[in-house]
Scaffold this motif. Structure first.
Motif, PDB file in Angstrom:
ATOM      1  N   PHE A 169      47.772  -8.888  15.249  1.00 37.58           N
ATOM      2  CA  PHE A 169      46.804  -7.971  16.070  1.00 37.58           C
ATOM      3  C   PHE A 169      47.454  -7.319  16.835  1.00 37.58           C
ATOM      4  CE2 PHE A 169      43.349  -7.505  19.280  1.00 37.58           C
ATOM      5  CZ  PHE A 169      42.771  -6.578  18.766  1.00 37.58           C
ATOM      6  N   LEU A 170      48.039  -8.089  17.887  1.00 42.10           N
ATOM      7  CA  LEU A 170      48.723  -7.553  18.824  1.00 42.10           C
ATOM      8  C   LEU A 170      49.914  -6.171  18.407  1.00 42.10           C
ATOM      9  CD1 LEU A 170      49.839  -7.500  21.993  1.00 42.10           C
ATOM     10  CD2 LEU A 170      51.697  -8.765  21.251  1.00 42.10           C
ATOM     11  N   ASP A 171      50.458  -6.239  17.395  1.00 40.65           N
ATOM     12  CA  ASP A 171      51.099  -5.286  16.615  1.00 40.65           C
ATOM     13  C   ASP A 171      50.106  -3.823  16.366  1.00 40.65           C
ATOM     14  OD1 ASP A 171      53.301  -6.985  16.753  1.00 40.65           O
ATOM     15  OD2 ASP A 171      53.240  -7.357  14.834  1.00 40.65           O
ATOM     16  N   PHE A 172      48.800  -4.549  15.862  1.00 37.66           N
ATOM     17  CA  PHE A 172      47.936  -3.501  15.358  1.00 37.66           C
ATOM     18  C   PHE A 172      47.577  -2.526  16.363  1.00 37.66           C
ATOM     19  CE2 PHE A 172      43.530  -2.461  14.569  1.00 37.66           C
ATOM     20  CZ  PHE A 172      43.552  -1.772  13.461  1.00 37.66           C
ATOM     21  N   THR A 173      47.629  -3.050  17.713  1.00 36.19           N
ATOM     22  CA  THR A 173      46.654  -2.466  18.815  1.00 36.19           C
ATOM     23  C   THR A 173      47.648  -1.228  19.127  1.00 36.19           C
ATOM     24  OG1 THR A 173      48.050  -3.792  20.518  1.00 36.19           O
ATOM     25  CG2 THR A 173      45.929  -4.568  19.819  1.00 36.19           C
ATOM     26  N   ALA A 174      48.909  -1.080  19.011  1.00 37.38           N
ATOM     27  CA  ALA A 174      49.952   0.176  19.199  1.00 37.38           C
ATOM     28  C   ALA A 174      49.699   0.075  20.779  1.00 37.38           C
ATOM     29  CB  ALA A 174      49.181   1.245  18.788  1.00 37.38           C
ATOM     30  N   ILE A 175      49.658  -0.913  21.481  1.00 41.32           N
ATOM     31  CA  ILE A 175      50.122  -0.958  23.003  1.00 41.32           C
ATOM     32  C   ILE A 175      51.387  -0.873  23.341  1.00 41.32           C
ATOM     33  CG2 ILE A 175      49.771  -2.416  24.873  1.00 41.32           C
ATOM     34  CD1 ILE A 175      47.124  -3.594  24.075  1.00 41.32           C
ATOM     35  N   GLN A 176      51.719   0.042  24.309  1.00 44.94           N
ATOM     36  CA  GLN A 176      53.082   0.176  24.623  1.00 44.94           C
ATOM     37  C   GLN A 176      53.598  -0.472  26.161  1.00 44.94           C
ATOM     38  OE1 GLN A 176      55.322   1.671  22.363  1.00 44.94           O
ATOM     39  NE2 GLN A 176      53.710   1.475  21.081  1.00 44.94           N
ATOM     40  N   PRO A 177      54.603  -0.870  26.457  1.00 44.66           N
ATOM     41  CA  PRO A 177      54.903  -1.310  27.687  1.00 44.66           C
ATOM     42  C   PRO A 177      54.596  -0.043  28.811  1.00 44.66           C
ATOM     43  CG  PRO A 177      56.905  -1.460  25.986  1.00 44.66           C
ATOM     44  CD  PRO A 177      55.840  -0.797  25.304  1.00 44.66           C
ATOM     45  N   GLY A 178      54.205  -0.755  29.816  1.00 43.24           N
ATOM     46  CA  GLY A 178      53.896   0.288  31.050  1.00 43.24           C
ATOM     47  C   GLY A 178      52.350   0.714  30.922  1.00 43.24           C
ATOM     48  N   MET A 179      51.759   0.248  30.022  1.00 44.65           N
ATOM     49  CA  MET A 179      50.155   0.616  29.811  1.00 44.65           C
ATOM     50  C   MET A 179      49.415  -0.029  30.920  1.00 44.65           C
ATOM     51  SD  MET A 179      49.210   1.297  25.679  1.00 44.65           S
ATOM     52  CE  MET A 179      49.379   2.880  25.271  1.00 44.65           C
ATOM     53  N   ARG A 180      48.149   0.382  31.251  1.00 43.37           N
ATOM     54  CA  ARG A 180      47.084  -0.295  31.971  1.00 43.37           C
ATOM     55  C   ARG A 180      46.218  -0.730  30.829  1.00 43.37           C
ATOM     56  NH1 ARG A 180      45.196  -2.100  36.708  1.00 43.37           N
ATOM     57  NH2 ARG A 180      42.877  -1.897  37.105  1.00 43.37           N
ATOM     58  N   VAL A 181      45.985  -2.114  30.709  1.00 51.17           N
ATOM     59  CA  VAL A 181      45.410  -2.700  29.588  1.00 51.17           C
ATOM     60  C   VAL A 181      44.168  -3.754  30.047  1.00 51.17           C
ATOM     61  CG1 VAL A 181      45.389  -4.030  27.597  1.00 51.17           C
ATOM     62  CG2 VAL A 181      47.271  -2.843  28.230  1.00 51.17           C
ATOM     63  N   LEU A 182      43.302  -3.568  29.456  1.00 50.36           N
ATOM     64  CA  LEU A 182      41.853  -4.449  29.884  1.00 50.36           C
ATOM     65  C   LEU A 182      41.799  -5.420  28.404  1.00 50.36           C
ATOM     66  CD1 LEU A 182      39.453  -5.392  31.593  1.00 50.36           C
ATOM     67  CD2 LEU A 182      38.269  -3.631  30.268  1.00 50.36           C
ATOM     68  N   GLU A 183      41.719  -6.490  28.597  1.00 52.66           N
ATOM     69  CA  GLU A 183      41.419  -7.694  27.657  1.00 52.66           C
ATOM     70  C   GLU A 183      39.907  -8.188  27.793  1.00 52.66           C
ATOM     71  OE1 GLU A 183      42.838 -11.647  25.613  1.00 52.66           O
ATOM     72  OE2 GLU A 183      43.989 -11.123  27.241  1.00 52.66           O
ATOM     73  N   ILE A 184      39.392  -7.912  26.622  1.00 53.51           N
ATOM     74  CA  ILE A 184      37.620  -8.250  26.903  1.00 53.51           C
ATOM     75  C   ILE A 184      37.826  -9.753  26.464  1.00 53.51           C
ATOM     76  CG2 ILE A 184      35.441  -8.091  26.029  1.00 53.51           C
ATOM     77  CD1 ILE A 184      36.365  -6.096  27.967  1.00 53.51           C
ATOM     78  N   GLY A 185      36.927 -10.869  26.886  1.00 56.31           N
ATOM     79  CA  GLY A 185      36.998 -12.245  26.384  1.00 56.31           C
ATOM     80  C   GLY A 185      38.179 -12.577  26.010  1.00 56.31           C
ATOM     81  N   CYS A 186      38.974 -13.108  27.487  1.00 54.34           N
ATOM     82  CA  CYS A 186      40.355 -13.533  26.905  1.00 54.34           C
ATOM     83  C   CYS A 186      40.373 -15.131  26.671  1.00 54.34           C
ATOM     84  CB  CYS A 186      41.155 -13.402  28.327  1.00 54.34           C
ATOM     85  SG  CYS A 186      40.700 -14.214  29.776  1.00 54.34           S
ATOM     86  N   GLY A 187      39.021 -15.651  27.003  1.00 60.00           N
ATOM     87  CA  GLY A 187      39.143 -17.098  26.743  1.00 60.00           C
ATOM     88  C   GLY A 187      40.170 -18.022  27.251  1.00 60.00           C
ATOM     89  N   SER A 188      40.666 -18.893  26.735  1.00 62.08           N
ATOM     90  CA  SER A 188      41.691 -19.670  27.310  1.00 62.08           C
ATOM     91  C   SER A 188      43.092 -19.118  27.470  1.00 62.08           C
ATOM     92  CB  SER A 188      41.736 -20.921  26.578  1.00 62.08           C
ATOM     93  OG  SER A 188      42.498 -20.704  25.390  1.00 62.08           O
TER      94      SER A 188
END
Length: 496
Positions: A246-265
């Motif tokens: 899933f991390l690969d699927f997100t297409a997130i790149q270094p340097g982004m400002r990212v919000l994670e919803i429901g991070c759990g543990s």
């Protein structure tokens, strides 16, 4: 006398507030949440408020000529304040201890709500909510011994007073009747009572009150699940691989400002490498509505030097961030625990135009699978021809919610093996935390709900004793959705 339409706005406002009338949260695990000092504080606070603000002239518009005991307004205020104190304790700390601050805040919230809407309207709303609990129990059992009804032990075990005022009121309204069988008194619904119950249910479902209660219960159960990581590992041992995919699927790149919803543990935050991928040139804000889950995630931060990571307690439906704050918003196994349309709208609001939204979530349970079908039979057998048997998203649920706000949407489906080899863990996780059958369990009285969960656990034990691990392995469908935020503004009040 006020009718349902007269108080609809009060119920709707109550749903959107931190006010709680039926304190199911206060009875998680069957434990009493208040010590004597806090109980006295709530008792005297609500008594003084009621004496100062209740007027006899409120009786006519609220109750017409129905008999109402003088203690009834005080009881309503006390139960609401006590329920709200328990709700605030769980919401803010994830623990059962109600402190003086929680009690003070609950009194303040309750008093302000009553003053804003009027004592007569508040009391009418309280009557409808408690009548729903009472009528729902009578409808489920068919009939109840008068003593059981009055004590509330089967459907409202958190109360410490008898329901004689409420029984008298329902008798005069013609929604219940008393009868004698073998020398013992029983209570049951009349036809009018069944019609009134249907009206109450429609109101509470439409205004979101019942859904709010279920989400709150799930949050409290997650908070109490100290062994969350090991539970997930036992049920879905390939979870680590899924998080990485899933991390690969997100297409997130270094340097982004990212919000994670429901991070759990923090399994996706740390174990899958989200915070490392973003790196020190970017930032990650990890949120979760369950405070004790956040505590566990924060403990994982200790071995890491990641000053670009922050934790914030927040529900996905009400994110405390300005519009356009993030380059990406992601959730791993979280959106199915939210009000999905509301959560998607909020995710779009906090994204910059062109920002990335990505979600990994389960789909409807494969209820035709013989193991799952038999495991959950104690509950599913009670459901008469349901449109959908579980509360998990259908294949179209998330894509349909995403479509108005995101473009270039990509949907992928996969499956993962789930192991039904530990009856205690499987039952606790899916029924109490994930809320698999919440739409059905919400209509079952508390004690009976508890019994059904235990029956399901015992059913799982029986299945585990006669099946192999291979037979107890079920391929479970999951969905990955990614989209790009459309270039228009969505405020908290709607599209601008």
């Amino acid at each position: 006398m006020y009718q349902i339409e007269d108080v609809r706005h009060v119920i709707a406002d109550l749903t959107n507030s931190s006010l709680v009338v039926s304190p199911w949260l206060a009875y998680v695990g069957g434990r009493v949440r208040f010590d004597s000092y806090i109980s006295d504080m709530l008792y005297w606070g609500t008594r003084d408020f009621t004496q100062a603000h209740w007027r006899r002239e409120y009786l006519a518009p609220a109750f017409d000529t129905l008999p109402v005991h003088s203690r009834f307004p005080r009881t309503a205020v006390f139960e609401t304040a006590a329920s709200t104190a328990a709700f605030l304790a769980y919401e803010q700390t994830g623990r059962s201890t109600v402190t003086e601050r929680h009690a003070t805040d609950a009194l303040h919230v309750t008093e302000n709500f009553i003053l804003q809407h009027g004592f007569d309207y508040f009391l009418s709303a309280y009557v409808m909510l408690t009548m729903y609990e009472n009528h729902n129990a009578l409808n489920y059992y068919g009939q109840m011994r008068e003593a059981d009804f009055l004590s509330g032990r089967l459907h409202r075990p958190w109360i410490d007073y008898e329901l004689d005022d409420e029984l008298i009121l329902s008798r005069v309204l013609g929604t219940t009747e008393l009868f004698i069988d073998s020398g013992e008194r029983f209570v049951r619904l009349t036809d009018k009572g069944r019609d009134r119950l249907a009206d109450y249910y429609a109101l509470l479902k439409e205004t979101g009150y019942l859904d709010k209660r279920n989400r709150s219960l799930r949050i409290s159960h997650f908070s109490e699940m100290e062994d969350y990581d090991s539970v997930v590992q036992q049920i879905a041992p390939t979870a680590a691989d899924l998080r990485q995919s899933f991390l690969d699927f997100t297409a997130i790149q270094p340097g982004m400002r990212v919000l994670e919803i429901g991070c759990g543990s923090g399994a996706f935050t740390f174990d899958a490498g989200l915070v490392d991928l973003v790196g020190p040139t970017g930032s990650v804000v990890a949120t979760d509505p369950a405070p004790r889950m956040l505590e566990r995630a924060m403990m994982k931060r200790d071995p890491h030097d990641v000053p670009w990571l922050d934790f914030v307690q927040a529900p996905a439906e009400d994110l405390p961030f300005p519009d356009g704050s993030f380059d990406a918003v992601v959730n791993m196994l979280a959106i199915h625990l939210t009000d999905i349309p509301a959560a998607v709208k909020e995710m779009h609001r906090v994204l910059k135009p062109g920002g990335i939204m990505a979600s990994f979530h389960p789909l409807d349970f494969p209820m035709t699978n013989s193991i799952i079908k038999e495991w959950f039979r104690p509950i599913s057998s009670l459901v008469e021809q349901p449109k959908r048997e579980t509360t998990m998203p259908a294949r179209s649920t998330v894509p349909d919610a995403v479509a108005p706000y995101f473009e270039n949407v990509i949907c992928q489906e996969a499956s993962t093996p789930n192991y039904y080899t530990n009856p205690d863990i499987v039952t606790r996780f899916y029924l109490e935390s994930v809320g698999l059958f919440d739409d059905h369990l919400m209509r079952i009285p508390w004690v009976e709900r508890t019994r059904l969960i235990e029956d399901t656990r015992n059913n799982g034990r029986r299945l585990c004793s006669i099946h192999t691990t291979e037979e107890l392995t079920v391929e479970y469908p999951v969905q990955l959705v990614r989209g790009v935020a459309k270039d228009f503004t969505v405020s908290r009040n709607g599209r601008a």
